[in-house]
Design an enzyme around this catalytic site. Sequence first.
Site, PDB file in Angstrom:
ATOM      1  CD  GLU A  99       5.104   0.694  12.896  1.00 12.49           C
ATOM      2  OE1 GLU A  99       3.950   0.824  13.354  1.00 12.49           O
ATOM      3  OE2 GLU A  99       6.085   1.262  13.393  1.00 12.49           O
ATOM      4  CE  LYS A 110       8.324 -10.696   0.934  1.00 10.04           C
ATOM      5  NZ  LYS A 110       7.191 -10.281   0.062  1.00 10.04           N
ATOM      6  N   PRO A 111      10.157  -6.916  -0.569  1.00 13.56           N
ATOM      7  CG  PRO A 111      10.368  -6.195  -2.787  1.00 13.56           C
ATOM      8  CD  PRO A 111      11.071  -6.994  -1.719  1.00 13.56           C
ATOM      9  CB  CYS A 166      -2.250   0.319   8.597  1.00 16.70           C
ATOM     10  SG  CYS A 166      -0.751   1.254   8.437  1.00 16.70           S
ATOM     11  CG  ASN A 178      -0.418  -0.070   2.493  1.00 16.68           C
ATOM     12  OD1 ASN A 178       0.752  -0.440   2.631  1.00 16.68           O
ATOM     13  ND2 ASN A 178      -1.165   0.274   3.514  1.00 16.68           N
TER      14      ASN A 178
HETATM   15  P1  ADP Z   1      -1.388  -7.565   3.226  1.00 20.94           P
HETATM   16  O1  ADP Z   1      -2.652  -8.230   3.627  1.00 20.94           O
HETATM   17  O2  ADP Z   1      -1.336  -6.123   3.497  1.00 20.94           O
HETATM   18  O3  ADP Z   1      -0.878  -7.977   1.883  1.00 20.94           O
HETATM   19  P2  ADP Z   1       0.571  -9.263   4.382  1.00 20.94           P
HETATM   20  O4  ADP Z   1       0.926  -9.319   5.813  1.00 20.94           O
HETATM   21  O5  ADP Z   1       0.004 -10.476   3.753  1.00 20.94           O
HETATM   22  O6  ADP Z   1      -0.366  -8.012   4.281  1.00 20.94           O
HETATM   23  O7  ADP Z   1       1.796  -8.822   3.505  1.00 20.94           O
HETATM   24  C1  ADP Z   1       2.744  -7.840   3.891  1.00 20.94           C
HETATM   25  C2  ADP Z   1       4.128  -8.323   3.520  1.00 20.94           C
HETATM   26  O8  ADP Z   1       4.382  -9.531   4.232  1.00 20.94           O
HETATM   27  C3  ADP Z   1       4.303  -8.663   2.047  1.00 20.94           C
HETATM   28  O9  ADP Z   1       5.621  -8.337   1.661  1.00 20.94           O
HETATM   29  C4  ADP Z   1       4.103 -10.161   2.031  1.00 20.94           C
HETATM   30  O10 ADP Z   1       4.747 -10.821   0.948  1.00 20.94           O
HETATM   31  C5  ADP Z   1       4.771 -10.546   3.330  1.00 20.94           C
HETATM   32  N1  ADP Z   1       4.340 -11.831   3.895  1.00 20.94           N
HETATM   33  C6  ADP Z   1       3.163 -12.474   3.734  1.00 20.94           C
HETATM   34  N2  ADP Z   1       3.173 -13.635   4.420  1.00 20.94           N
HETATM   35  C7  ADP Z   1       4.379 -13.725   5.029  1.00 20.94           C
HETATM   36  C8  ADP Z   1       5.007 -14.699   5.879  1.00 20.94           C
HETATM   37  N3  ADP Z   1       4.385 -15.811   6.261  1.00 20.94           N
HETATM   38  N4  ADP Z   1       6.262 -14.431   6.306  1.00 20.94           N
HETATM   39  C9  ADP Z   1       6.904 -13.309   5.943  1.00 20.94           C
HETATM   40  N5  ADP Z   1       6.369 -12.363   5.147  1.00 20.94           N
HETATM   41  C10 ADP Z   1       5.127 -12.563   4.695  1.00 20.94           C
END
Ligand code: ADP
Length: 509
Positions: free
Chosen positions: A277, A201-202, A311, A178
């Site tokens: 966050e 890790k974007p 958020c 976002n």
């Molecule tokens: P949103 O619902 O806002 O996409 P997420 O928490 O799923 O929120 O995603 C935010 C970030 O966390 C992204 O970069 C996503 O790839 C990463 N992400 C999602 N699942 C995991 C996980 N199990 N471990 C680490 N990073 C994750």
Amino acid sequence: MWRQLSGVARSGGNVNFCRMRGLSALVQDKALVDGAWVDSSNSKATFEVRNPANGALIGKVPNMTVADAQKAIDAAKQAYESKEWRSLTAKDRSNLLKKWHKLIEEHSQEIAEIMTAESGKPINESKGEVAYGNAFVEWFAEEARRIYGEIVPSAQPNREIIVMKQPIGVAALITPWNFPMAMITRKAGAALAAGCTVVVKPSEDTPLTALAVAKLAVDAGIPKGVINVVTTNKAAPIGDLFCKSPDVRGISFTGSTEVGKLLFRNSADGIKRICLELGGNAPFIVFDSANVEKAVDGAMASKFRNCGQTCVSANRFFVQDGVYNKFVEQLKKRVEALKIGDGQGCDVQIGPLINEMQFKKVSGFVEDARSKKANIILGGKPLSDKGALFYAPTIVTDVPPSAQLYTEEVFGPVVSIIRFRDEEEAVKKANDTRRGLAGYFYSENLQQVFRVAKRLEVGMVGVNEGIISAAEAPFGGVKESGVGREGSKHGIDDYVDIKYICMGNLQYD
Ligand code: ADP
């Protein structure tokens, strides 16, 4: 409209149009590890990045593996220990960040175009995010030189107590879609200022903005391995590696509460520094004492920025009896006038939702409220003629506490309004959530302002303001909205260890 946007051309179907036209040199199709632009070690596997406004393919980026992420951690560790980084003075690091800041400024239009293409964010908001995101680079360039220690008077003679702050080492930064740039610079700016190195890790939805900004960091002369970017659409195993690797000393995450909790749990064994966050459930209270026009302005800004996908977006509007009708009437007029469309359009204010999952969530929440007898006074439906991911700006009144719109973060263009009688009731309802990120209220009564500001269980309060984020201010939540603060002088804290040095047996006489 595309003609006015220099860097990215109009998509004409399933083509990688940025690369084909060779328009924006900032669009990368490789990840960044140890200063090199690299493919995935898994047979150069890639994943697609699509424009949520029309589904067009924008680019492909490497689908990196756990082994690739390990290489990035190794590179960050090596860079952290290398003379090129470690022997830099705070002023040197500050200067590098300043150069990065300047390059981002120079390329702000291109970055904004990439951001709009991959996130659907209206172009004016993308430009705003580039400026906001870059403010963190500038701020932390300045803060780099002010990471002070202390000399504390000792209770014993011939002794000095010295306290210094040192970088924690390698930090892993996991960021959401976002704010594809600002969430990276807010973390990386602080980490680099402190002397850490990072693996970013974007989000899989918005890797191109991350890579573009990283490219400018390389161009600014930030040494190899100091910033690494690992792109993947399989986040979980890489997140797990970050949690388990002893070489990763800290994790900073912005995203869902669910994933935040998982990372918190998984990094317990390594006793990692962790900054989370997470989601909010922001109350937006309009008291009888409010200036209603200003409250409507604030409501529009807080709710509809990025199509409600932030958020800190207001999630539950509590409006007092005396101003209820006036507020709802004025808000409805403003919402009806919103311009909806592909974010490339210069006058567009509302773009698409980011992906199908988000779309289903928003429409599901509205249907849930409808089934629980809430009143949908505007919108409440998909806008299929605009595109598959467009949802009408919606106002729902009489939202019952059992509705998902009340208990959970909708992350979409939906205003949920709840009527209240007195201050006590409003504060109680506002705090009736396990989240506590931002809260807003409108009141012209000074006594009420202080009473309510102190009582709201949130990390950030907007008093007569709907947009409150700034590089100079501490961003973060309480309760299940997270731990740690980003931005401000406190943003450095997660990236430094405090070391106490006891100087003993000093001969003073
Ligand atoms: P949103 O619902 O806002 O996409 P997420 O928490 O799923 O929120 O995603 C935010 C970030 O966390 C992204 O970069 C996503 O790839 C990463 N992400 C999602 N699942 C995991 C996980 N199990 N471990 C680490 N990073 C994750």
